[in-house]
Write a protein that holds these residues in place. Structure first.
Motif, PDB file in Angstrom:
ATOM      1  N   ILE A  25       0.823  -1.210   0.000  1.00 14.09           N
ATOM      2  CA  ILE A  25       0.000   0.000   0.000  1.00 14.09           C
ATOM      3  C   ILE A  25       0.856   1.259   0.000  1.00 14.09           C
ATOM      4  CG2 ILE A  25      -1.571   1.380   1.426  1.00 14.09           C
ATOM      5  CD1 ILE A  25      -2.960  -0.771  -0.164  1.00 14.09           C
ATOM      6  N   GLU A  26       1.916   1.297   0.854  1.00 11.50           N
ATOM      7  CA  GLU A  26       2.762   2.494   0.923  1.00 11.50           C
ATOM      8  C   GLU A  26       3.467   2.766  -0.401  1.00 11.50           C
ATOM      9  OE1 GLU A  26       5.482   2.451   4.153  1.00 11.50           O
ATOM     10  OE2 GLU A  26       3.976   3.011   5.637  1.00 11.50           O
ATOM     11  N   ALA A  27       3.687   1.714  -1.177  1.00 12.48           N
ATOM     12  CA  ALA A  27       4.330   1.885  -2.487  1.00 12.48           C
ATOM     13  C   ALA A  27       3.341   2.383  -3.538  1.00 12.48           C
ATOM     14  CB  ALA A  27       4.947   0.564  -2.936  1.00 12.48           C
ATOM     15  N   LYS A  28       2.074   2.547  -3.117  1.00 13.67           N
ATOM     16  CA  LYS A  28       1.005   3.005  -4.010  1.00 13.67           C
ATOM     17  C   LYS A  28       0.676   1.975  -5.089  1.00 13.67           C
ATOM     18  CE  LYS A  28       0.746   6.906  -1.816  1.00 13.67           C
ATOM     19  NZ  LYS A  28      -0.365   7.142  -0.857  1.00 13.67           N
ATOM     20  N   ALA A  29       0.790   0.696  -4.714  1.00 18.03           N
ATOM     21  CA  ALA A  29       0.310  -0.354  -5.615  1.00 18.03           C
ATOM     22  C   ALA A  29      -1.210  -0.274  -5.673  1.00 18.03           C
ATOM     23  CB  ALA A  29       0.762  -1.721  -5.109  1.00 18.03           C
ATOM     24  N   PRO A  30      -1.816  -0.672  -6.776  1.00 11.33           N
ATOM     25  CA  PRO A  30      -3.287  -0.580  -6.870  1.00 11.33           C
ATOM     26  C   PRO A  30      -3.967  -1.447  -5.812  1.00 11.33           C
ATOM     27  CG  PRO A  30      -2.363  -1.841  -8.700  1.00 11.33           C
ATOM     28  CD  PRO A  30      -1.216  -1.207  -8.008  1.00 11.33           C
ATOM     29  N   SER A  31      -4.964  -0.870  -5.163  1.00 13.52           N
ATOM     30  CA  SER A  31      -5.716  -1.601  -4.143  1.00 13.52           C
ATOM     31  C   SER A  31      -6.813  -2.423  -4.808  1.00 13.52           C
ATOM     32  CB  SER A  31      -6.327  -0.618  -3.151  1.00 13.52           C
ATOM     33  OG  SER A  31      -7.295   0.191  -3.809  1.00 13.52           O
ATOM     34  N   VAL A  32      -7.501  -3.226  -3.994  1.00 12.33           N
ATOM     35  CA  VAL A  32      -8.629  -4.007  -4.508  1.00 12.33           C
ATOM     36  C   VAL A  32      -9.684  -3.075  -5.097  1.00 12.33           C
ATOM     37  CG1 VAL A  32     -10.554  -5.506  -3.849  1.00 12.33           C
ATOM     38  CG2 VAL A  32      -8.250  -5.961  -2.976  1.00 12.33           C
ATOM     39  N   ASP A  33      -9.964  -1.971  -4.408  1.00 15.30           N
ATOM     40  CA  ASP A  33     -10.967  -1.018  -4.910  1.00 15.30           C
ATOM     41  C   ASP A  33     -10.520  -0.402  -6.230  1.00 15.30           C
ATOM     42  OD1 ASP A  33     -12.657  -1.481  -2.808  1.00 15.30           O
ATOM     43  OD2 ASP A  33     -11.943   0.219  -1.612  1.00 15.30           O
ATOM     44  N   ASP A  34      -9.204  -0.113  -6.355  1.00 18.03           N
ATOM     45  CA  ASP A  34      -8.695   0.434  -7.622  1.00 18.03           C
ATOM     46  C   ASP A  34      -8.924  -0.549  -8.764  1.00 18.03           C
ATOM     47  OD1 ASP A  34      -7.767   2.727  -6.361  1.00 18.03           O
ATOM     48  OD2 ASP A  34      -5.774   1.886  -5.985  1.00 18.03           O
ATOM     49  N   LEU A  35      -8.674  -1.821  -8.498  1.00 20.71           N
ATOM     50  CA  LEU A  35      -8.836  -2.842  -9.539  1.00 20.71           C
ATOM     51  C   LEU A  35     -10.308  -3.001  -9.909  1.00 20.71           C
ATOM     52  CD1 LEU A  35      -6.315  -5.572  -8.276  1.00 20.71           C
ATOM     53  CD2 LEU A  35      -5.939  -3.789  -9.984  1.00 20.71           C
ATOM     54  N   LYS A  36     -11.170  -2.987  -8.900  1.00 22.31           N
ATOM     55  CA  LYS A  36     -12.609  -3.123  -9.172  1.00 22.31           C
ATOM     56  C   LYS A  36     -13.119  -1.944 -10.009  1.00 22.31           C
ATOM     57  CE  LYS A  36     -15.326  -4.350  -5.833  1.00 22.31           C
ATOM     58  NZ  LYS A  36     -15.968  -4.432  -4.499  1.00 22.31           N
ATOM     59  N   THR A  37     -12.660  -0.741  -9.667  1.00 17.61           N
ATOM     60  CA  THR A  37     -13.086   0.448 -10.423  1.00 17.61           C
ATOM     61  C   THR A  37     -12.654   0.344 -11.878  1.00 17.61           C
ATOM     62  OG1 THR A  37     -12.962   1.817  -8.435  1.00 17.61           O
ATOM     63  CG2 THR A  37     -12.881   2.956 -10.564  1.00 17.61           C
ATOM     64  N   ALA A  38     -11.429  -0.122 -12.094  1.00 14.71           N
ATOM     65  CA  ALA A  38     -10.924  -0.248 -13.463  1.00 14.71           C
ATOM     66  C   ALA A  38     -11.717  -1.276 -14.253  1.00 14.71           C
ATOM     67  CB  ALA A  38      -9.443  -0.638 -13.424  1.00 14.71           C
ATOM     68  N   ILE A  39     -12.089  -2.370 -13.604  1.00 13.83           N
ATOM     69  CA  ILE A  39     -12.849  -3.423 -14.292  1.00 13.83           C
ATOM     70  C   ILE A  39     -14.272  -2.952 -14.578  1.00 13.83           C
ATOM     71  CG2 ILE A  39     -13.803  -5.748 -14.042  1.00 13.83           C
ATOM     72  CD1 ILE A  39     -11.271  -6.383 -12.332  1.00 13.83           C
TER      73      ILE A  39
END
Length: 644
Positions: A25-39
């Motif tokens: 998370i601190e590295a700003k990797a995409p979160s689960v919510d980020d992935l869901k939004t993209a899909i």
């Protein structure tokens, strides 16, 4: 200590981390919510997006593949690959983890490559599938990516169908078997999971079902979790710590620095783990591992272009408190007569007065069970300019300086043939008056190795004891001398200088250097004069206070007549043979020494019988010449007559 039990297990290399998305998370990797939004943004209409916005990531990706993309994973993989192609913002946690060699195996369900990127390529294995399992090198850290990543799209497990197959009929059964084995042999530490995602719960349950009650204790580090999940964790045999990963890693590294040397000495960890941890702190330890007894740590070598900082930290009781606070090496210090120690005063702290003492190298504690220590002032390297105006002499020499206490500074200078200790007493009044109390101590050396340095530096001590002004410019602009001393100091340093020059000439004339030179003594000085005179075939002056008498008994003179000899001045030569000289460990033999007495008088003639007489000469001067030669008398002096 918050993580005491867990850290004790890590110190013995009994823990394997299992990392989830929260670790990145601190590295700003995409979160689960980020992935869901993209899909969801790929859906054709708002209705579908609203219907599936609350789906889990597994269910959403499964619907996207099966219903939106007609069973094709290609678009999903491309979309996810693009999302995970990012520049990390902060890698602190990953970097700390990579400096802990106690973690030989690391498991992760993350798709990013941040973890493997934190390790040098030559020092890690990355396992995404069964094929990778066959290339594991045991000496390297192995990262098991049990959900795969985008370098091998077929290895990616993300949809609900993927998870179902993963548990029931895994494509990479070998990787899954290694994962289950790890739960049997190591304590598993989950970091980066909030456990609201049933994925990790499913993994724990499936492994628990497979290995039964034989699995090791598991641990979870997560900032927040509700009471119902805590109850669930307890049933699954998971010990919970409410903390961030960075909090645990910082405390772990601190504890490893304090205890890793002790763990290595006691055989709790391997030499590879210990050496690698030290390497992360810029040095390599020298280690000895005897078949019996504790391992030993002997010495430290900095890595290339790195440095070593050693520290000794200790506390003492009230008995030693004043000594420790003042560090007066003049008052409390002693010189220890041992060649392994420099000749600098030292203060010893030991016994019950030394409450604790810790030796560390670059932050790693090497020994915390020290019973005694010697403390000495730290010498500072100097370059001093020596100037003797009366001799047109100016040279630079290296020396050392250290503080005896707050008022006195010691300058130690090695002049090759002798050492000089200069103690300068400094106080407030001295600073105002520009006058200092200075004490000089000179100590000669029995042997030395460089005759040129001897010739050079004999001038300094000779000038000093001759009362000439000697400037040590880096110490004071005021000259040092002994002009005002009440004592008349006699010295032979000019004779020393002549001796050194003799030795230099002997080397030049013979073409051979001495491997070692002995200090000037009366015997060595005269030996050098004699042998140099022999090599140069030059006479030397020999003192003869009161003159010399030479006599010969029962000799034959073919043309003897008393009137030819009595009271007449003439020259006489007496010869000695096989003169042996010792010089700088070498023995030299001179065939002849001719003593030349000229003029001398016959002061006594006495006939013994018809052919024999006794004769006595008197040489009245206070000195005569001696010639050291390869030739006997009559060859060296063909005009003299032999007294047979």
């Amino acid at each position: 200590m918050k993580f005491e039990r867990l850290i004790k297990l890590v110190r013995k290399c009994k823990v394997s981390p299992f990392l989830g998305a929260g670790f990145s998370i601190e590295a700003k990797a995409p979160s689960v919510d980020d992935l869901k939004t993209a899909i969801l943004s790929e859906f054709d209409n708002e209705k579908l997006r609203n219907e599936h916005k609350d789906d889990s990531l597994q269910d959403l990706t499964n619907f996207f593949v099966e219903e939106v993309c007609n069973g094709s994973r290609n678009q999903l993989i491309e979309l996810l690959h693009e999302k995970f192609n990012f520049a990390p913002a902060c890698m602190n946690d990953h970097s700390m983890l990579a400096t802990i060699p106690h973690f030989k195996h690391i498991f992760t369900t993350n798709y990013d490559t941040l973890l493997e990127d934190s390790y040098p390529i030559a020092e890690r294995n990355v396992v995404r599938n069964d094929k990778d399992c066959t290339y594991i090198q045991e000496k390297k850290t192995t990262i098991f990516k049990i959900h795969g990543d985008f370098t091998d799209p077929d290895s990616v497990i993300i949809t609900s169908n993927d998870y179902e197959q993963f548990f029931e009929e895994p494509i990479n059964s070998g990787l899954w078997d290694l994962t289950k084995t790890e739960f049997l042999t190591k304590h598993i530490l989950f970091i980066g999971y909030n456990l609201y995602d049933d994925n990790i719960i499913d993994i724990i349950k499936h492994i628990s079902d497979a290995v039964g009650r034989n699995q090791k204790e598991m641990f979870l580090i997560v900032p927040r979790i509700n009471e119902s999940r805590k109850t669930q964790l307890k049933k699954l045999g998971v010990t919970y710590y409410e903390a961030y990963a960075s909090e645990f890693l910082n405390e772990l590294i601190t504890e490893l620095r304090s205890n890793i040397s002790k763990d290595f000495k006691h055989g709790e960890i391997s030499s590879e783990v210990y050496t690698k941890f030290c390497n992360f702190h810029d040095f390599t330890p020298g280690i000895i591992m005897p078949p019996d007894g504790e391992n030993q740590i002997k010495g430290f070598k900095p890595l290339e272009k790195k440095s070593i900082e050693q520290k000794i930290q200790f506390t003492v009781d009230d008995v030693y408190k004043e000594i420790a606070n003042n560090m007066d090496f003049e008052k409390y210090g002693v010189i220890i007569d041992n060649p392994i120690y420099p000749a600098i005063p030292k203060i010893e702290f030991k016994g019950e007065h030394l409450l604790n003492c810790v030796h560390s190298v670059n932050g790693i504690v090497i020994d915390d069970n020290i019973s005694a220590i010697l403390v000495m002032p730290v010498p500072k390297d100097l370059e001093l300019t020596i100037h003797i105006p009366s001799r047109n002499f100016i040279e630079i020499i290296k020396g050392k300086a250290y503080a005896l206490n707050k008022q006195k500074v010691v300058f130690d200078i090695d002049f090759h043939i002798y050492t000089m200790k200069m103690i300068v007493a400094i106080n407030e009044q001295a600073s105002i008056d520009r006058k200092f109390d200075v004490n000089f101590t000179f100590k000669s050396k029995d042997t030395f190795t460089d005759i040129d340095l001897a010739i050079k530096w004999i001038d300094f001590i000779s000038a000093f004891f001759s009362g000439e002004d000697v400037f040590i410019k880096d110490v004071s602009n005021i000259p040092f001398n002994i002009k005002n001393t009440t004592k008349n100091i006699e010295h032979n340093f000019e004779k020393f200088k002549e001796y050194y020059k003799n030795i230099k000439q002997i080397e030049q004339l013979t073409g051979e250097k001495f491997s070692l030179y002995h200090d000037c003594s009366e015997q060595a000085y005269y030996a050098s004069c004699k042998y140099l005179a022999y090599l140069k075939h030059e006479p030397v002056i020999v003192k003869s206070p009161g003159g010399v008498k030479i006599s010969a008994e029962a000799i034959t003179l073919p043309d003897f007549a008393e009137s030819n000899y009595e009271n007449k001045e003439m020259a006489a030569v007496s010869t000695s043979t096989d003169i042996v000289l010792d010089l700088n460990g070498k023995t030299y033999k001179i065939p002849y020494m001719h003593s030349i007495y000229s003029p001398c008088k016959v002061i006594k003639l006495q006939r013994k019988d018809q052919d024999k007489i006794d004769i006595e000469f008197k040489y009245e001067a206070d000195q005569y010449y001696a010639l050291y030669s390869d030739k006997p008398t009559l060859e060296e002096f063909p005009k003299v007559k032999a007294l047979n």
